[in-house]
Design an enzyme around this catalytic site. Structure first.
Site, mmCIF file in Angstrom:
data_model
loop_
_atom_site.group_PDB
_atom_site.id
_atom_site.type_symbol
_atom_site.label_atom_id
_atom_site.label_comp_id
_atom_site.label_asym_id
_atom_site.label_seq_id
_atom_site.Cartn_x
_atom_site.Cartn_y
_atom_site.Cartn_z
ATOM 1 C CD GLN A 134 -2.653 0.865 2.592
ATOM 2 O OE1 GLN A 134 -2.214 1.763 3.532
ATOM 3 N NE2 GLN A 134 -3.862 0.147 2.595
ATOM 4 N N GLY A 135 0.753 2.103 -0.882
ATOM 5 C CA GLY A 135 1.389 3.281 -1.061
ATOM 6 C C GLY A 135 0.645 4.664 -0.771
ATOM 7 C CB SER A 137 1.287 6.558 5.204
ATOM 8 O OG SER A 137 0.676 5.942 5.976
ATOM 9 C CD GLU A 252 -10.206 -5.210 8.486
ATOM 10 O OE1 GLU A 252 -10.948 -6.366 8.878
ATOM 11 O OE2 GLU A 252 -10.352 -4.180 9.284
ATOM 12 C CB SER A 380 -3.452 6.809 15.694
ATOM 13 O OG SER A 380 -4.150 7.885 15.489
ATOM 14 C CD GLU A 382 -3.383 8.764 20.250
ATOM 15 O OE1 GLU A 382 -3.092 8.091 18.885
ATOM 16 O OE2 GLU A 382 -3.286 8.385 21.253
#
Lengths: 405, 348
Positions: A134-135, A137, A252, A380, A382
């Protein structure tokens, strides 16, 4: 039904019958002593073992239960998929880490958005073992993914891409990459993004593994230097990349956490065994801590189950998935922290780690360090808390008026 | 959840909302009996609604939401016990108890010793945490050794009630003292192994009832807390805009959802088989997680309310006090975590 892999039939059967079949198959086919074989090994050996395990699962039809009917192994109901994952967890089979992006992210994105040509070209190749990464981030676009800056410019019939991607799992072994790039202005922030499929062997692509705190390097950085991608490798329209990426991230849809929570439940035995080994099985304070953890792990299983039930009945609400992930990640941290604490000084001595296991391998220091993967990656903790507060509890979003002083 | 149960639950929520938070005990009890809520878990062949343990827990949850002041858990435990006795005496008792005659059940384990004296079985000791015992005709007693379960008339010589005011004003708890109280054979519900099984079944149901009450109360309190943060303005903005507070609320929501999922999961796992292996551990896990979640959620809720939460006119303290009491009811509070560890270690 064992070994059933015929491409044409819709497979629907009593989940409990399926369970017996899967269980029997796993007993025969899970590589013997794979944990020992995968401890202290390099990436290459691990990749070879993953390829072999993947091929066996494909042959039996258990690698692609979430694919639509018509594909080998596809057409399974969610209830059946759940049974397969529960049994895989119960049998302590290796996790298909190397193929996760291909089987879920790439496949589900293409099923939903791909052209007939893209589907015909890439989906059969996944079943034959193509590895995807996966590209998304970038160094300056983590939680704030929409601010990504890798740029693609359309020149004639091809995009020319320049930029850098990071945190790409097993990128050094990938054949292809799901690439999210900027093609236009960032107004609104999610605008101007485009979704491309990159052949990792293209000219101008280089991968550098990231040295992690565990001593492993399962993630990589991808550098893109005037990389040319043919226009037919675009998924969706130009500027529609954000919407396509949402499908990737949702692909997923709870099943992974059914598997991981079940694996975590089974792994409680590792803590019990550790207590025996350390001679502290009778320690009342530790038993209390363990009991508390048991309840939380049971709740994680129940949450994942309930989430899947809601999905089956079409009652999923915004934020439900965030709750499951947040509870799982927090419980995982407690789990490995307890293991690390009980393992004592010996737990601080550097030992080889196991590749391809669940999150609780019994190398507690490494497990502890790896548990951050779940509190940081995939949104995350957060970010999950923001989603829960804003979309479930209806609390206001962050004001967008902040300016740098 | 069945459609019938879903409707029952919706109507219970509606009725309790009309009645208001922590409404007076007598009027609430009248409603509970008139609307047939005591019949929820009673099997259909005994004239009940046949909704089982999940049905009972749906009502415990709603009554917890409303901080109801009625001894519903205590009453339904006694009703369940009489549903399980021999067919000869059962119908009469079930009819009396579901029509509103209150038989109370202690909500904690305490010491009652049954022993043979002068050829008769007599009871000595004290039953604690008995809700609204002054309204009851009988008390359901499990002897400490779990060798007998009996109903004891509360007007019997040697039985003495002591009211024990609690910080939780939504319950009225009593100690019931027994000084060599003779047990009547016709009121004996179970002996020996039958008594052990019945005691186990009642403890499981008591754990689940407390878990459900806690899930209901915590849900209502979290909604109120978020509403308050949306309304209350400081620093020229609603408190709900501060991410520090949003994240705390998100954590509370997550803990609540986990406890609720575990309760539902445990109910599914137990089904109708209270004597199945694993039933006791499933109930203990649900009780432990829900009651500790409720107590910590209520603790946070008061902090998030600030000064107003410390005042009597705001209901925040009612939830907190009920949550703190729930944590102490049931089995000995310190036993849950080690017991769950034992169940794991024993099952390996």
């Amino acid at each position: 039904m064992i070994g059933e892999g015929s491409a044409s039939m819709t497979q629907q059967q009593d989940p409990e019958l399926l369970r017996l079949g899967v269980r029997a198959w796993l007993e025969q086919n899970v590589p013997r002593n794979w944990r020992a074989a995968m401890t202290g090994t390099g990436q290459d050996t691990f990749v070879r073992a993953q390829r072999e395990w993947f091929a066996r699962l494909v042959e039996a039809g258990y690698a692609t239960p979430h694919w639509p009917a018509g594909w080998p192994g596809g057409g399974r109901s969610l209830a059946e998929q759940k049974v397969i994952y529960e049994e895989v967890a119960r049998a302590d089979a290796p996790r298909l880490i190397l193929y996760f992006v291909a089987l879920y992210h790439a496949a589900c994105t293409l099923m939903e958005w791909g052209t007939p040509e893209q589907k015909g070209r890439y989906l059969p190749a996944i079943i034959q073992g193509d590895i995807w990464c996966q590209g998304f981030s970038e160094p300056n676009a983590g939680s704030d993914l929409a601010s990504l800056r890798t740029r693609a410019e359309l020149r004639g019939d091809r995009y020319v891409v320049n930029g850098q991607k990071t945190w790409s799992t097993m990128a050094q072994y990938a054949d292809r990459c799901l690439l999210l790039v900027r093609t236009g202005a960032s107004q609104p922030p999610q605008g101007g993004l485009t979704y491309l499929l990159l052949d990792m062997r293209s000219k101008g692509v280089s991968v550098r593994p990231i040295a992690q705190i565990t001593g492993d390097d399962e993630f990589g950085e991808i550098f893109l230097d005037d990389v040319e991608i043919p226009i037919e490798n675009r998924v969706g329209r130009e500027g529609e990349g954000w919407a396509v990426a949402q499908s990737t991230l949702a692909s997923e849809r709870g099943l992974t956490l059914v598997e991981l929570t079940q694996r975590m439940r089974c792994s409680l035995g590792r803590i019990a065994a550790l207590m025996q080994e350390r001679g502290c099985a009778g320690d009342q304070a530790l038993r209390r801590d363990l009991g508390r953890l048991v309840a939380k792990v049971d709740a994680a299983c129940a949450l994942a189950d309930r989430y899947l039930t809601k999905r089956i009945s079409g009652e999923e609400a915004p934020g439900d998935a965030s709750i499951v992930k947040l509870w799982y990640s927090r419980t995982l941290r407690e789990f490995v922290a307890l293991g690390l604490r009980i393992s004592g000084l010996p737990g601080q001595y550097r030992e080889d780690f196991t590749r391809g296991g669940s999150q609780e391998t019994g190398n507690w220091a490494v497990d502890f360090m790896n548990s951050y993967n779940w509190t940081i990656a995939g949104g995350s903790d957060e970010i999950q808390r923001n989603i829960i507060a804003e979309r479930m509890l209806g609390m206001p979003r962050e004001p967008k008026t902040w300016t740098a002083p | 959840m069945s459609e019938t149960l879903h409707q029952l639950r919706e109507s219970a929520r509606h009725v309790l909302a009309e009645l208001g938070l922590a409404a007076a005990e007598p009027s609430t009890w009248d409603l509970v009996t008139e609307l047939g809520w005591l019949l929820v878990a009673v099997p259909e062949e005994l004239g009940g609604l046949g909704q089982g343990l999940s049905g009972a827990c749906a009502f415990h949850t709603e009554l917890g939401r409303g901080l109801a002041s009625v001894p519903y858990a205590s009453a339904t435990l006694a009703i369940d016990a009489v549903c399980r006795i021999g067919a000869g005496r059962r119908a009469d008792w079930v009819q009396r108890l579901t029509a509103g005659e209150y038989v109370c059940t202690p909500l904690s384990d305490s010491t009652q010793i049954a022993r043979v004296a002068a050829g008769k079985l007599t009871l000595r000791g004290v039953a604690s945490a008995v809700p609204s015992a002054d309204k009851a005709s009988h008390i359901l007693v499990c002897s400490s050794a779990a060798d007998c379960v009996a109903l004891v008339p509360l007007d019997r010589a040697g039985v003495q009630l002591t009211y024990r005011p609690t910080w939780d004003s939504t319950r009225r708890l009593f100690d019931v003292h027994f000084t060599d109280v003779a047990l009547d054979e016709p009121l004996m519900l179970a002996r020996e192994t039958d008594a052990q099984a019945l005691c186990r079944a009642l403890s499981i149901q008591r754990d689940l009832a407390l878990a459900a009450d806690s899930v209901g109360g915590a849900g209502a309190l979290l909604e109120r807390t978020v509403d308050y943060l949306q309304t209350r303005r400081q620093f020229a903005r609603p408190l709900a805009l501060f991410q520090a507070l949003k994240h705390r609320c998100a954590d509370l929501k997550t803990q609540l959802a986990a406890a609720e999922a575990l309760l539902i999961g445990s109910l599914d796992r137990i089904g109708d088989s209270l004597d199945a292996p694993g039933a006791e551990a499933a109930a203990k896990a649900a009780k432990y997680l829900a009651c500790s979640m409720y107590a910590s959620l209520a603790e946070e809720a008061l902090q998030l309310h600030g000064g107003i939460g410390m005042t009597v006119e705001h209901p925040c303290h009612l939830f907190l006090k009920r949550a703190l009491l729930n944590q102490q009811l049931g089995r000995r509070p310190d036993c849950y975590e080690p017991d769950l560890a034992d169940a794991l270690l024993g099952g390996l």
